[in-house]
Design a protein around this motif. Structure first.
Motif, PDB file in Angstrom:
ATOM      1  N   TRP A 136       0.854  -1.189   0.000  1.00 13.76           N
ATOM      2  CA  TRP A 136       0.000   0.000   0.000  1.00 13.76           C
ATOM      3  C   TRP A 136       0.889   1.238   0.000  1.00 13.76           C
ATOM      4  O   TRP A 136       1.062   1.900  -1.012  1.00 13.76           O
ATOM      5  CB  TRP A 136      -0.940  -0.038   1.211  1.00 13.76           C
ATOM      6  CG  TRP A 136      -1.897   1.072   1.268  1.00 13.76           C
ATOM      7  CD1 TRP A 136      -2.206   1.943   0.256  1.00 13.76           C
ATOM      8  CD2 TRP A 136      -2.682   1.461   2.388  1.00 13.76           C
ATOM      9  NE1 TRP A 136      -3.142   2.834   0.685  1.00 13.76           N
ATOM     10  CE2 TRP A 136      -3.452   2.575   1.985  1.00 13.76           C
ATOM     11  CE3 TRP A 136      -2.820   0.987   3.696  1.00 13.76           C
ATOM     12  CZ2 TRP A 136      -4.329   3.210   2.860  1.00 13.76           C
ATOM     13  CZ3 TRP A 136      -3.691   1.609   4.537  1.00 13.76           C
ATOM     14  CH2 TRP A 136      -4.451   2.714   4.109  1.00 13.76           C
ATOM     15  N   ILE A 137       1.447   1.529   1.140  1.00 11.89           N
ATOM     16  CA  ILE A 137       2.356   2.668   1.175  1.00 11.89           C
ATOM     17  C   ILE A 137       3.716   2.079   1.472  1.00 11.89           C
ATOM     18  O   ILE A 137       4.147   1.998   2.620  1.00 11.89           O
ATOM     19  CB  ILE A 137       1.928   3.691   2.243  1.00 11.89           C
ATOM     20  CG1 ILE A 137       0.448   4.006   2.087  1.00 11.89           C
ATOM     21  CG2 ILE A 137       2.765   4.947   2.137  1.00 11.89           C
ATOM     22  CD1 ILE A 137      -0.091   4.947   3.121  1.00 11.89           C
ATOM     23  N   SER A 138       4.352   1.629   0.417  1.00 12.91           N
ATOM     24  CA  SER A 138       5.542   0.819   0.617  1.00 12.91           C
ATOM     25  C   SER A 138       6.637   1.604   1.326  1.00 12.91           C
ATOM     26  O   SER A 138       7.420   1.043   2.086  1.00 12.91           O
ATOM     27  CB  SER A 138       6.038   0.310  -0.727  1.00 12.91           C
ATOM     28  OG  SER A 138       6.151   1.386  -1.620  1.00 12.91           O
ATOM     29  N   GLN A 139       6.653   2.912   1.088  1.00  8.44           N
ATOM     30  CA  GLN A 139       7.706   3.727   1.701  1.00  8.44           C
ATOM     31  C   GLN A 139       7.648   3.679   3.220  1.00  8.44           C
ATOM     32  O   GLN A 139       8.648   3.869   3.892  1.00  8.44           O
ATOM     33  CB  GLN A 139       7.551   5.181   1.260  1.00  8.44           C
ATOM     34  CG  GLN A 139       7.667   5.378  -0.221  1.00  8.44           C
ATOM     35  CD  GLN A 139       9.105   5.372  -0.671  1.00  8.44           C
ATOM     36  OE1 GLN A 139       9.924   6.055  -0.109  1.00  8.44           O
ATOM     37  NE2 GLN A 139       9.400   4.570  -1.676  1.00  8.44           N
ATOM     38  N   MET A 140       6.463   3.494   3.732  1.00  4.26           N
ATOM     39  CA  MET A 140       6.330   3.534   5.182  1.00  4.26           C
ATOM     40  C   MET A 140       6.082   2.146   5.761  1.00  4.26           C
ATOM     41  O   MET A 140       5.711   2.015   6.915  1.00  4.26           O
ATOM     42  CB  MET A 140       5.180   4.469   5.567  1.00  4.26           C
ATOM     43  CG  MET A 140       5.405   5.887   5.112  1.00  4.26           C
ATOM     44  SD  MET A 140       4.269   7.005   5.913  1.00  4.26           S
ATOM     45  CE  MET A 140       3.017   7.193   4.679  1.00  4.26           C
ATOM     46  N   PHE A 187      -1.657  -0.055  10.707  1.00  6.00           N
ATOM     47  CA  PHE A 187      -2.015   1.212  10.084  1.00  6.00           C
ATOM     48  C   PHE A 187      -3.395   1.114   9.432  1.00  6.00           C
ATOM     49  O   PHE A 187      -4.231   1.998   9.554  1.00  6.00           O
ATOM     50  CB  PHE A 187      -0.959   1.584   9.041  1.00  6.00           C
ATOM     51  CG  PHE A 187      -1.005   3.019   8.637  1.00  6.00           C
ATOM     52  CD1 PHE A 187      -0.339   3.971   9.387  1.00  6.00           C
ATOM     53  CD2 PHE A 187      -1.712   3.430   7.528  1.00  6.00           C
ATOM     54  CE1 PHE A 187      -0.385   5.305   9.031  1.00  6.00           C
ATOM     55  CE2 PHE A 187      -1.757   4.757   7.168  1.00  6.00           C
ATOM     56  CZ  PHE A 187      -1.092   5.699   7.917  1.00  6.00           C
ATOM     57  N   ILE A 198      -1.920  12.129   6.459  1.00  9.09           N
ATOM     58  CA  ILE A 198      -0.619  11.558   6.107  1.00  9.09           C
ATOM     59  C   ILE A 198       0.481  12.529   6.531  1.00  9.09           C
ATOM     60  O   ILE A 198       1.507  12.136   7.099  1.00  9.09           O
ATOM     61  CB  ILE A 198      -0.557  11.280   4.589  1.00  9.09           C
ATOM     62  CG1 ILE A 198      -1.631  10.259   4.208  1.00  9.09           C
ATOM     63  CG2 ILE A 198       0.813  10.786   4.193  1.00  9.09           C
ATOM     64  CD1 ILE A 198      -1.393   8.883   4.731  1.00  9.09           C
ATOM     65  N   LEU A 230       3.296  11.665   9.202  1.00  9.57           N
ATOM     66  CA  LEU A 230       4.724  11.691   8.906  1.00  9.57           C
ATOM     67  C   LEU A 230       5.469  12.551   9.912  1.00  9.57           C
ATOM     68  O   LEU A 230       6.574  12.211  10.351  1.00  9.57           O
ATOM     69  CB  LEU A 230       4.946  12.231   7.497  1.00  9.57           C
ATOM     70  CG  LEU A 230       4.559  11.272   6.391  1.00  9.57           C
ATOM     71  CD1 LEU A 230       4.609  11.957   5.049  1.00  9.57           C
ATOM     72  CD2 LEU A 230       5.491  10.073   6.401  1.00  9.57           C
ATOM     73  N   ILE A 260      -5.171   8.631   0.516  1.00 12.15           N
ATOM     74  CA  ILE A 260      -5.365   7.192   0.418  1.00 12.15           C
ATOM     75  C   ILE A 260      -4.119   6.494  -0.114  1.00 12.15           C
ATOM     76  O   ILE A 260      -3.751   5.422   0.339  1.00 12.15           O
ATOM     77  CB  ILE A 260      -6.583   6.890  -0.483  1.00 12.15           C
ATOM     78  CG1 ILE A 260      -7.848   7.361   0.220  1.00 12.15           C
ATOM     79  CG2 ILE A 260      -6.685   5.420  -0.792  1.00 12.15           C
ATOM     80  CD1 ILE A 260      -9.079   7.227  -0.602  1.00 12.15           C
ATOM     81  N   TYR A 261      -3.481   7.131  -1.045  1.00 15.68           N
ATOM     82  CA  TYR A 261      -2.333   6.453  -1.652  1.00 15.68           C
ATOM     83  C   TYR A 261      -1.149   7.405  -1.747  1.00 15.68           C
ATOM     84  O   TYR A 261      -0.790   7.868  -2.826  1.00 15.68           O
ATOM     85  CB  TYR A 261      -2.727   5.912  -3.028  1.00 15.68           C
ATOM     86  CG  TYR A 261      -1.775   4.882  -3.541  1.00 15.68           C
ATOM     87  CD1 TYR A 261      -1.618   3.662  -2.884  1.00 15.68           C
ATOM     88  CD2 TYR A 261      -1.009   5.123  -4.670  1.00 15.68           C
ATOM     89  CE1 TYR A 261      -0.734   2.721  -3.350  1.00 15.68           C
ATOM     90  CE2 TYR A 261      -0.117   4.173  -5.141  1.00 15.68           C
ATOM     91  CZ  TYR A 261       0.018   2.976  -4.472  1.00 15.68           C
ATOM     92  OH  TYR A 261       0.902   2.039  -4.927  1.00 15.68           O
ATOM     93  N   PRO A 262      -0.554   7.735  -0.625  1.00 21.08           N
ATOM     94  CA  PRO A 262       0.537   8.726  -0.633  1.00 21.08           C
ATOM     95  C   PRO A 262       1.791   8.210  -1.318  1.00 21.08           C
ATOM     96  O   PRO A 262       2.710   8.979  -1.553  1.00 21.08           O
ATOM     97  CB  PRO A 262       0.784   8.984   0.853  1.00 21.08           C
ATOM     98  CG  PRO A 262       0.273   7.787   1.545  1.00 21.08           C
ATOM     99  CD  PRO A 262      -0.842   7.260   0.715  1.00 21.08           C
ATOM    100  N   ASP A 263       1.798   6.921  -1.623  1.00 25.69           N
ATOM    101  CA  ASP A 263       2.958   6.368  -2.294  1.00 25.69           C
ATOM    102  C   ASP A 263       3.316   7.140  -3.552  1.00 25.69           C
ATOM    103  O   ASP A 263       4.483   7.274  -3.898  1.00 25.69           O
ATOM    104  CB  ASP A 263       2.688   4.905  -2.646  1.00 25.69           C
ATOM    105  CG  ASP A 263       3.738   4.008  -2.020  1.00 25.69           C
ATOM    106  OD1 ASP A 263       4.383   4.483  -1.064  1.00 25.69           O
ATOM    107  OD2 ASP A 263       3.911   2.883  -2.475  1.00 25.69           O
ATOM    108  N   LEU A 267       5.362   9.891  -2.192  1.00 22.65           N
ATOM    109  CA  LEU A 267       6.509   9.446  -1.402  1.00 22.65           C
ATOM    110  C   LEU A 267       7.581   8.840  -2.285  1.00 22.65           C
ATOM    111  O   LEU A 267       8.762   8.951  -2.003  1.00 22.65           O
ATOM    112  CB  LEU A 267       6.037   8.418  -0.372  1.00 22.65           C
ATOM    113  CG  LEU A 267       5.303   9.017   0.815  1.00 22.65           C
ATOM    114  CD1 LEU A 267       4.604   7.936   1.587  1.00 22.65           C
ATOM    115  CD2 LEU A 267       6.284   9.752   1.710  1.00 22.65           C
ATOM    116  N   GLN A 268       7.150   8.203  -3.357  1.00 19.93           N
ATOM    117  CA  GLN A 268       8.148   7.582  -4.214  1.00 19.93           C
ATOM    118  C   GLN A 268       8.919   8.607  -5.025  1.00 19.93           C
ATOM    119  O   GLN A 268       9.975   8.321  -5.566  1.00 19.93           O
ATOM    120  CB  GLN A 268       7.475   6.552  -5.126  1.00 19.93           C
ATOM    121  CG  GLN A 268       7.322   5.231  -4.399  1.00 19.93           C
ATOM    122  CD  GLN A 268       6.479   4.229  -5.142  1.00 19.93           C
ATOM    123  OE1 GLN A 268       5.823   4.579  -6.117  1.00 19.93           O
ATOM    124  NE2 GLN A 268       6.492   3.016  -4.685  1.00 19.93           N
TER     125      GLN A 268
END
Lengths: 168, 487, 456, 630, 109
Positions: B61-65, B127, C376, C380, C447-450, C453-454
């Protein structure tokens, strides 16, 4: 003789700057400010920063202060119209200022740089030297400061211009 | 995949029901909720009642975290999923006769909340659990504040801030565990295998427990609850008391007990004392309540206190009792609130003193209400008894005195519930109640279903017990094993 | 480099277009310019180019540049219907915003303190003017003068700090300063007050307590469009500048400046949240909320990690989108009712479901509710400081966040739960675009901060 | 037949469903027929079981139905236990139950809730049978609570009367207090024995040391449970109030069956109780005290049903007294005989009430002997039986108990006999006031008095026969009897042989018989010859009479000691603790934040000078930090 | 001239710092005590000049021209700021007929 010139001028600087903030009449303040700036010019000279001395003289005393004077005159504020702030405020300001200076200087308490200034390069403050620096590494900020001036210009024009149209 | 459908069917339903016309929203939402119930039953049929997690899904899902969309169902989850998907259709159905302003938004919010609840009950990633936890809160806030009664804004704000405040501390705890976890993820198994020392466990325990305690609510954290239950629209109250409250209990079982058993153990006496105070205290307060909804609200605090005490007693009986009671309480309390809703709808009041004699004019209504009341007072043969018996037995195994005081609920419960029943149903009719119409249509259907559940689960609770038996045993083993490792 | 040039040229063109009364061309021109700039941002991604040692377009700089430009773009879209037909200053308006944007690009990518200084000043001077651009409006005048006086005052401290840092290290270059700090165990004692004074100067720019006093008054008095700009894009740029300096050059002295920073953080959170609670005007409430968000964003500096920049970016992005929605609705409401009180939002949801919904999303995001970008961001930040187990700080922040719910929800309460006169806003298309885009961005990031973040 | 035991409770349940669902559609005849037939069928099956059991060598049969609750090592099956004790009890419940159903068909015929009434009665029988048949304490508890529920429903049958509804609630709550004790006992049992099955517990318990603390606690808790259900001190006040229900209910529930559940339970657990002498002593004392207190109260009551109710309490006290001294068989014997004559008395009273159109006050009766001959005759039999005159059934059962008491303690015996004398007195007082002298009601009412219909009188007659001859089932050895019940029960109930010699027994009997006759004579003197009629409610009474008339003010005492403090506590908790303290604390947080906001807001004074001042202070503070830290 | 400056090189750097700090503080006190916007603005100029002098002194001390270049930028800023600042003051004066900052307190709380 030696360094006494510096201390004399420094005393004058402090004195005049105090006069700036204590003068009742704004016009007097301006005039004292000009005097203060003049002493600064002397400091620049003493530091062998001739270019700055000149610029300071021209820009500050010639342009900026005149602008101040002009505005004061324009607004017809050459009277001691300013109601004095309450003594409380003054005392508080004095205390605040005192604290500020104490803490400020205090935080340099361990300043080890008590060694006297020595001019290693006599040409440091000359136009040539500064020009090279300015148009060398500092070219970008120099160019970009034109934006600053332009913005100020645009702003001064629209703000000072008298008009009665108003946006929604 | 099956699980994804289960989870997101209501959400899709919520989005869809926003668009069509006002009336079709109602039927659409009902259809969706029935569909989810059917799907749940389908899953249940394929479910093997052992301790394993089934139908698991696990996506990045949020792989970074280090956050994964990891969810699955074991017996305990299944029970609560079942509860949710069973009650939501009933709750929606119960609203059919009511004139609801802005129905599309209303039903969409209910369905949205359903997804949040299901997430909470199936999440295997801390989470995700937290997200579900809050995702269930937002819609209920809107439901309660938009369609509520007097003082709804103030009361619901308090409720909202109170609960979310608790959950933010839980988030703090989750972050702490995440940072303690060398793998830097939120996986439940990783949390289970953490071995914190006592003091760490202790404060992580409180970080989590406050959130759960507020949600349930446990004694000194309960004051939001009666006001909220009273002012909320009945469907909102049902959602709150029937399902949402179980989030806290589920949280304790799934996320608190196995993760920080040391902290759990250290604070067991405190919590048990608090919950028993809650039982006695809330029951006593319920004695003299003039407002029916408020009375039920306090009774709910008392019942929840017993569940908490049973869980903290940390034995099979207590935990199994808690499982059964979660389901039973959900059903009963929804029934009770529907009864008050029907009363309010007919009489425009919740004041018990203004009612009376309804049994004479509405015998069917009185009969079903009695069955639900009996379920609530845990008469043997009703669903309430099975849970309460096991819980009390569990508490008893912890301490005789705890059981004596917790057992007062048996007496006090009878006192206030029967008092309410007497005030509402018995006696002479007055001007207002003389023309009270008996239940029919959707009201009747829902109440009959609830009564049926009350009796069926009371007479044959075995399937429920079987469902949770294996995971509960595993949980206990896990906890004991972990406790033996803690310094 | 290209970015600044593009923006500056656009500014000139707009100025000239204004001169030739080509009013219709202004907005398209600006948008094209900004899109081109945005294109350059994308094009130079991961380039990490140095410009004369003065600017460094690393990913950090590009990301924040992109965010600032995008924010400005959205704000420009809000100019539809904003100006009356007779307004002559429209071109100047646009130009000054663009100038300020150019200044901000410098602030986010400077490598030398002179660039920081010039960037800050270009931005500030433009803003002084923009704040007072409604010349006949007393509030606007007052805002402008207050902003100007205090801004100039704080510039003095910033400069004094720069001077001291220069005196201690002998350079304005960030790398050189950092190197100096790493090499010399005993840094010149001049450095410490220098750092503190720079902290003060920059805290002023981002509106952190106790240097926040200008914020509410200026935000309230300025034209709403400018307030939007100030509270979103400007703030973002201020943070980027802050971060570049403190998490870069001054990082070796982290132990020294973290204590005052903590005080500032706590004060900011407290003042921002607690004062916002009692506001009657939505606009002023947003001003205080911007103060409190500054407090949260400073969390990134309390504990320096490699993600600090990214965290602030997400937070700033979340905050920007949400605030733009809030202000956009504010503009619409004010146009219709003439007031920016909370009361004017009463019952808004009935007639304007879309607007109300987007505003709700924005408020939830600002409050930090999960499934929105704001959560988010907050998460963080909390995660960031929890790396050093600053539990008490987080607990304090949580308590403040609770206060925050109260005032953010007030407008939701007003829109949905209160009965009003049933105002129907006329929402132009561009506003709808802004509202929907921002709301979608808020939810998607939530919902999808990736996706973001990526990037960093 | 034993394998069909599940039919015994199922049939009444079926009746409940039929009558419950069809209460609005079925005709009264159909309802009455269905309701009675299922009980009759149950009775017949019970009879079959009884005889099969008698013929079988194995005296204990468990019939397993399904697992009800299981959690960990706790396993509670729903299974039935057929043994001598339960088989006898089955007969009583279904037998007396059937008669009462039959009676009700006539008695309740005019009532609008006829169908409902029958469904409740059927449900009651169902639960009572569960109680009797349960093979473990939990199934017993289902029945235990279930009968409580039915009691609630039936007492509150005429719920439009608020005080009736309150009485129903009171009954339920008081029962619940006992039930908590029962439950705690069950928990302790489970903890001690790891099972709740009778068949597992009793063998294990048999090997335990008498007087052990655990056993004391277990039995004490169970006894508390029994107190609630069987209306012993201090939990008996619900029973007289329970007379609010229709009279057949009083007969069935509050005389013949439900209230004896406590005795049944203790008799069933006699193994445990025998090992806890301390509990036994407590039981004996409580039983005796109850017997006396209730008897004293009954002396001055004017409501015919109240008199019977107190006499029930008093008789239950005797039974407990018996249990306390280990006379399990004697007590159970008394349960049976009491079931006969008390059902008879209640039904008789019901017949009187029916005839007088729901007049229950004895002050408005009198002289009914002629008008209601059947009722009178049967009531007379019942009264003699309860008074304990040979050869009526009450005599044998009561004397068996008293003989055991005598063996245990002579003081207790003396008090017990005193109670018996009082019983004889107030029962005959009732009889005289009702049937003798002349009618004291209105002339108009007098004309409408008529004997009850057949469906009511037949049960009366049957019961009268049973009450008269019931003693036969445990005809004492001293008269050459076989003590059938004693032997029948011995496989399950701890039976203790009487160790008195015959002459002592004769003496004891003699004393009580003489005493009874004397008190009957006194009653005759006062109420028939002296035509004494109790004074109206408001009239002044001598202090002692007043005390008795007002039931020793027990209700008032409970009110002052329990209900009112709890109510006050409730209000205090709600208004002060909840609203002011806890909620106040939380709201106070919000309030103080709000106040802080109001205050902090003022900092933003709008004055630039002030702002700059504040900023400078901030700067000074930070510089001070610098100054101090380097 | 050259000779003079050579002679004066004996002033310790400390004293420059102190001088600048004092002038700077006087500027701050000016801002604090005065109500006339123009005078306040002048005090700010005083502060800026103190910084200028300090930078120059550091520049000389470390023999690095960049400090003096920075002073140049500050002067540019000062010019720009003065232009804008004074026009703002003029604008305010037009509306309020006063440049007393205490008059400006409509925006508060």
């Amino acid at each position: 003789m030696s360094t006494q010139v510096f201390y004399f001028v420094a005393t004058l600087s402090i004195l005049f700057s105090l006069m700036v903030i204590f003068a009742k009449n704004p016009i007097h303040s301006v005039l004292y400010l000009i005097l203060t700036f003049f002493t600064f010019t002397v400091h620049y000279v003493l530091l062998n920063a001739q270019f700055l001395a000149v610029v300071n003289f021209i820009v500050y005393m010639g342009a900026i202060m005149v602008l101040f004077l002009f505005v004061l005159m324009l607004l017809n504020l050459n009277k001691e119209t300013e109601p004095a702030k309450s003594p409380l405020v003054k005392i508080a300001a004095a205390i605040a200022g005192g604290c500020l200076i104490v803490t400020l200087i205090g935080s340099f308490k361990a300043v080890s740089i008590s060694n006297p200034l020595s001019l290693k390069n006599p040409g440091l403050g000359l136009v040539e030297n500064l020009g090279k620096e300015l148009f060398g590494p500092f070219l970008l900020p120099f160019e970009l400061s034109s934006l600053l001036l332009l913005a100020a210009m645009v702003g001064a024009v629209i703000l000072a211009k008298k008009d009665h149209t108003e946006e929604a | 995949m099956e699980l994804l459908i289960l989870l997101f069917l209501p959400l899709a339903g919520a989005l869809i029901s926003l668009f069509p016309g006002k009336q079709s929203a109602r039927y659409g939402a009902f259809a969706v909720s029935i569909l989810s119930l059917a799907w749940t039953v389908g899953l249940l049929l394929r479910f093997t009642p052992d301790a394993t997690t089934q139908f698991a899904v696990d996506y990045d899902w949020i792989s970074q975290m280090g956050i994964r969309f990891h969810a699955g169902i074991d017996g305990i989850s299944m029970l609560l999923v079942l509860l949710t998907n069973l009650l939501v259709p009933l709750i929606i159905w119960s609203s059919f006769g009511r004139n609801i302003d802005r129905p599309a938004a209303f039903y969409a919010l209910i369905l949205f909340m359903q997804t949040g609840l299901l997430l909470v009950f199936t999440a295997l990633d801390a989470f995700l659990f937290y997200i579900g936890w809050e995702a269930a809160l937002i819609p209920i806030y809107f439901i309660c504040a938009m369609w509520g009664g007097k003082d709804r804004v103030k009361v619901n704000m308090k409720f909202f801030v109170y609960t979310i405040g608790g959950s933010l501390f839980m988030l703090l705890g989750i972050i702490y565990l995440y940072l303690q976890n060398p793998e830097r993820n939120f996986d439940i198994q990783a949390f289970y295998s953490l071995n914190l020392d006592r003091s760490q466990q202790s404060w992580v325990f409180w970080a989590f427990f406050i959130a759960f305690a507020i949600k349930m609510p446990v004694f000194p954290f309960h004051t939001w609850q009666p006001d909220t239950y009273t002012t909320a629209p009945t469907q909102g109250t049902m959602l709150l008391s029937g399902i949402m409250l179980k989030m806290g209990i589920y949280g304790v079982i799934r996320w608190l007990l196995p993760v920080v058993p040391g902290g759990f153990q250290d604070w067991t006496p405190t919590v048990i004392v608090l919950s028993i105070i809650g039982i006695v205290y809330a029951s006593l307060i319920a004695f003299k309540q003039k407002d029916g909804k408020r009375l039920i609200a306090y009774s709910s605090i008392g019942h929840v206190g017993l569940i908490v005490a049973g869980i903290f007693a940390l034995n099979t009986q207590g935990l199994q009792g808690a499982m059964v009671q979660m389901l039973s309480h959900g059903i009963n309390v929804v029934g009770l609130f529907l009864v008050t809703d029907i009363l309010y709808n007919r009489l425009q009041t919740n004041k018990l003193d203004e009612m009376g004699g309804i049994a004479k004019v509405a015998p069917k209504f009185a009969a079903v209400a009695l069955i639900i009341v009996l379920g609530t007072v845990a008469l043997p043969g009703t669903n309430g008894f099975v849970g309460e018996f096991l819980l009390l037995l569990g508490v008893y195994e912890y301490s005789l005195w705890a059981a004596v005081f917790a057992g007062l609920t048996i007496i006090f419960g009878a006192v206030y519930m029967l008092r309410m029943y007497q005030k509402v149903m018995l006696g002479q009719t007055n001007a207002a109640t003389a023309s009270f119409a008996d239940i029919k249509g959707s009201e009747q259907a829902v109440l009959y279903i609830i009564c049926l559940l009350v009796i069926v689960l009371g007479v044959y609770p075995k399937p429920i017990l079987n469902l949770t038996e294996a995971p509960v045993q595993q949980l206990l083993e896990q906890v004991n094993q972990k406790l033996s490792l803690v310094k | 480099m290209n970015i600044i040039i593009t923006i500056s040229i656009t500014a000139f063109l707009v100025l000239y277009a204004g001169l030739f009364k080509a009013k219709k061309a202004l907005l398209p021109l600006t948008l094209v310019g900004l899109f081109v700039a945005l294109g350059f941002v994308c094009a130079s991604w991961s380039g990490n180019e140095s410009h004369f040692g003065m600017m460094q377009t690393d990913n950090f700089a590009l990301a924040f540049s992109g965010l600032c430009i995008a924010g400005t773009l959205l704000i420009f879209l809000l100019t539809q219907n904003y100006f009356s037909a007779k307004n002559d200053n429209k071109a100047e308006y646009y130009t000054l915003i663009l100038f300020a944007l150019a200044g901000m690009i410098m602030m986010v990518s400077y490598q030398n303190m002179s660039m920081l200084f010039i960037g800050v000043e270009i931005m500030s001077v433009s803003l002084y003017i923009l704040a007072g651009i409604r010349k006949n409006d007393f509030a606007s005048n007052e805002a402008s003068l207050k902003y100007f006086l205090m801004g100039a005052f704080s510039t003095g401290f910033l400069l004094f700090g720069i001077a001291l840092v220069y005196g201690a290290t002998g350079s304005f270059d960030l790398d050189a300063i950092q190197q100096h700090l790493i090499d010399n165990k005993a840094v010149s004692p001049l450095f410490y007050p220098g750092v503190i004074l720079m902290l003060i100067g920059l805290s002023f720019k981002i509106g952190a307590a106790p240097f926040h006093f200008w914020t509410p008054d200026v935000y309230e008095g300025s034209p709403t469009l400018i307030t939007t700009f100030m509270s979103t894009v400007v703030k973002t740029a201020g943070f980027a500048a802050f971060l570049r300096l403190f998490s870069g050059a001054f990082a070796p002295l982290h132990d020294f400046w973290v204590a005052p920073l903590l005080i500032i953080v706590c004060l900011t959170l407290l003042v921002g949240n607690v004062t916002a609670l009692f506001q009657k005007k939505f606009k002023r409430m947003l001003a205080y909320s911007s103060i409190s968000h500054a407090g949260y964003m400073l969390f990134a500096l309390v504990v320096l990690t490699k993600n600090s920049g990214g965290n602030v970016f997400i937070y700033a992005g979340a905050y920007t989108f949400a605030s733009i929605i809030a202000f956009a609705v504010l503009i619409l409401v004010k146009q219709k009712t003439g007031s920016d009180d909370f009361e004017s939002y009463n019952g808004l949801a009935r007639k304007n479901p879309l607007t109300a919904f987007t505003l709700t999303v924005a408020m939830l995001s600002l409050a930090g509710i999960p499934l929105t970008a704001g959560f988010i961001g907050k998460y963080l930040m909390f995660l960031n400081v929890m790396q050093e187990y600053q539990t008490i700080l987080v607990a304090f922040a949580i308590l403040n966040a609770l206060v925050g719910f109260y005032y953010y929800f007030r407008v939701i309460v007003a829109m949905y739960f209160k009965d009003g006169q049933g105002v129907e806003l006329n929402t132009p298309l561009q506003y709808k675009v802004v509202l929907v885009v921002s709301a979608v961005a808020t939810i998607v990031i939530g919902i999808y901060p990736d996706v973001i973040l990526q990037l960093i | 037949m034993i394998n069909l035991v599940w039919l015994v409770p199922l049939l009444p349940l079926l009746g409940f469903l039929i009558n419950g669902l069809g209460r609005n559609t079925l005709s009264k005849t159909a309802v009455g027929f269905a309701g009675s037939t299922v009980i009759l069928a149950s009775f017949l099956i019970s009879l079959g079981i009884f005889f099969e059991l008698g013929g079988s060598a194995l005296k204990s049969h468990e019939v397993f139905l399904f697992d009800w609750i299981s959690a960990g090592d706790l396993r509670i099956p729903l299974s039935f236990l057929v043994d001598p004790l339960s088989s006898v009890m089955l007969l009583i419940v279904t037998g007396v139950g059937f008669l009462i159903h039959l009676y009700s068909a006539g008695y309740m015929h005019e009532d609008a809730g006829f169908g409902k009434f029958f469904s409740y009665l059927n449900l009651f029988v169902f639960f009572m049978l569960l109680l009797v048949l349960g093979s473990n304490y939990i199934v017993m508890f289902i029945g235990w609570e279930g009968v409580g529920l039915c009691s609630y429903l039936l007492i509150g049958f005429w719920y439009t009367n608020t005080s009736y509804a309150a009485a129903a609630k009171k009954a339920f709550v008081m029962n619940r207090i006992g039930d908590l004790g029962f439950l705690l006992g069950v928990f302790l049992l489970f903890q001690t024995f790891g099972s709740l099955e009778f068949s597992k517990i009793f063998p294990m318990a048999a090997s335990m040391v008498p007087g052990e603390q655990t056993l004391f606690l277990i039995t004490l808790f169970l006894f508390i449970g029994a107190c609630g259900k069987s209306a012993q001190l201090p939990l008996f006040t619900w029973l007289p109030d329970a007379m609010a229900g229709p009279t057949p209910v009083s007969a069935l529930i509050h005389a013949a069956t439900m209230v004896t559940a406590g005795i049944y339970m203790i008799a069933r657990s006699s193994v445990l109780f025998d090992l806890a002498p301390l509990t036994q002593n407590i039981i004996a004392v409580v039983g005796l005290a109850t017997a006396l207190v209730a008897a004293l109260i009954a002396l001055t009551q004017t409501d015919i049903k109240k008199v019977l109710a107190y006499s029930t309490v008093s008789q239950l006290g005797y039974m407990f007294l018996g249990l306390g001294v280990g006379a399990y068989t004697g007590s159970f014997f008394h349960v049976i005989t009491h079931a006969f004559f008390k059902a008879l008395l209640f039904l008789g009273a019901g017949s009187v009430i029916h005839a007088l159109h729901h007049e229950q006050d004895m002050r408005h009766m009198g002289g009914l002997k002629k008008k209601l001959p059947v009722t009178f005759m049967t009531m007379l039999v019942g009264t003699i039986a309860i008074a304990g005159l040979p050869p009526f059934s009450g005599f044998f059962s009561k004397d068996e108990i008293l003989a055991h008491v005598y063996q245990h303690s002579k003081v207790m015996w003396a008090l017990g006999v005193l109670g018996a004398l009082l019983t004889a007195f107030y029962m005959f007082r009732m009889l005289y006031l009702t049937f003798y002298s002349s009618y004291r009601g209105t002339h108009h009412a007098e004309e409408h008095i008529h004997e009850s219909p057949k469906s009511m009188t037949i049960p009366l007659i049957v019961l009268a026969i049973l009450a008269a001859a019931g003693g036969i089932i445990n005809f004492p050895a001293v008269f050459g009897g076989g003590e059938w019940l004693h032997h029948w029960l011995s496989p399950v109930v701890n039976t203790h042989e009487l160790e008195l010699d015959h002459s002592t027994e004769y003496m004891l009997m003699g004393i009580s018989v003489v005493g009874v006759l004397v008190s009957i004579a006194i009653a005759y003197n006062k109420y028939v010859k002296g035509k004494h009629v109790p004074v109206p409610d408001a009239a002044e009474r001598p202090a002692l009479v007043k005390l008795s008339y007002h039931k020793f003010y027990l209700d008032e005492i409970y009110d002052a000691l329990i209900r009112r403090p709890l109510d006050a506590l409730s209000g205090f908790f709600y208004r002060v603790v909840d609203k002011k303290i806890i909620d106040g604390l939380i709201n106070g947080l919000g309030w103080s934040t709000n106040e802080a906001s109001k205050g902090l807001r003022l900092l933003q004074s709008g004055n630039v000078g002030f702002y700059i001042f504040m900023m400078v202070f901030g700067i000074i503070g930070l510089l001070l930090y610098t100054y101090l830290s380097i | 001239m050259e000779n003079l400056t050579q002679q004066l090189q004996g002033v310790p750097l400390n004293h420059y710092i102190w001088l600048c700090a004092i002038i700077f503080t006087i500027g701050v006190v000016g801002v604090l005590t005065r109500r006339n916007a123009i005078v306040i603005f002048m005090s700010v100029e005083l502060m800026l000049n103190a910084v200028n002098l300090l930078l120059t002194a550091f520049s000389v001390h470390s023999n690095d021209p960049s400090g003096q270049v920075f002073v140049f930028f500050i002067m540019a800023l000062a010019a720009a700021e003065v232009a804008v600042g004074l026009s703002i003051i003029v604008m305010v004066y037009r509306n309020t007929k006063s440049i007393d900052i205490n008059v400006l307190n409509r925006l508060k709380w």
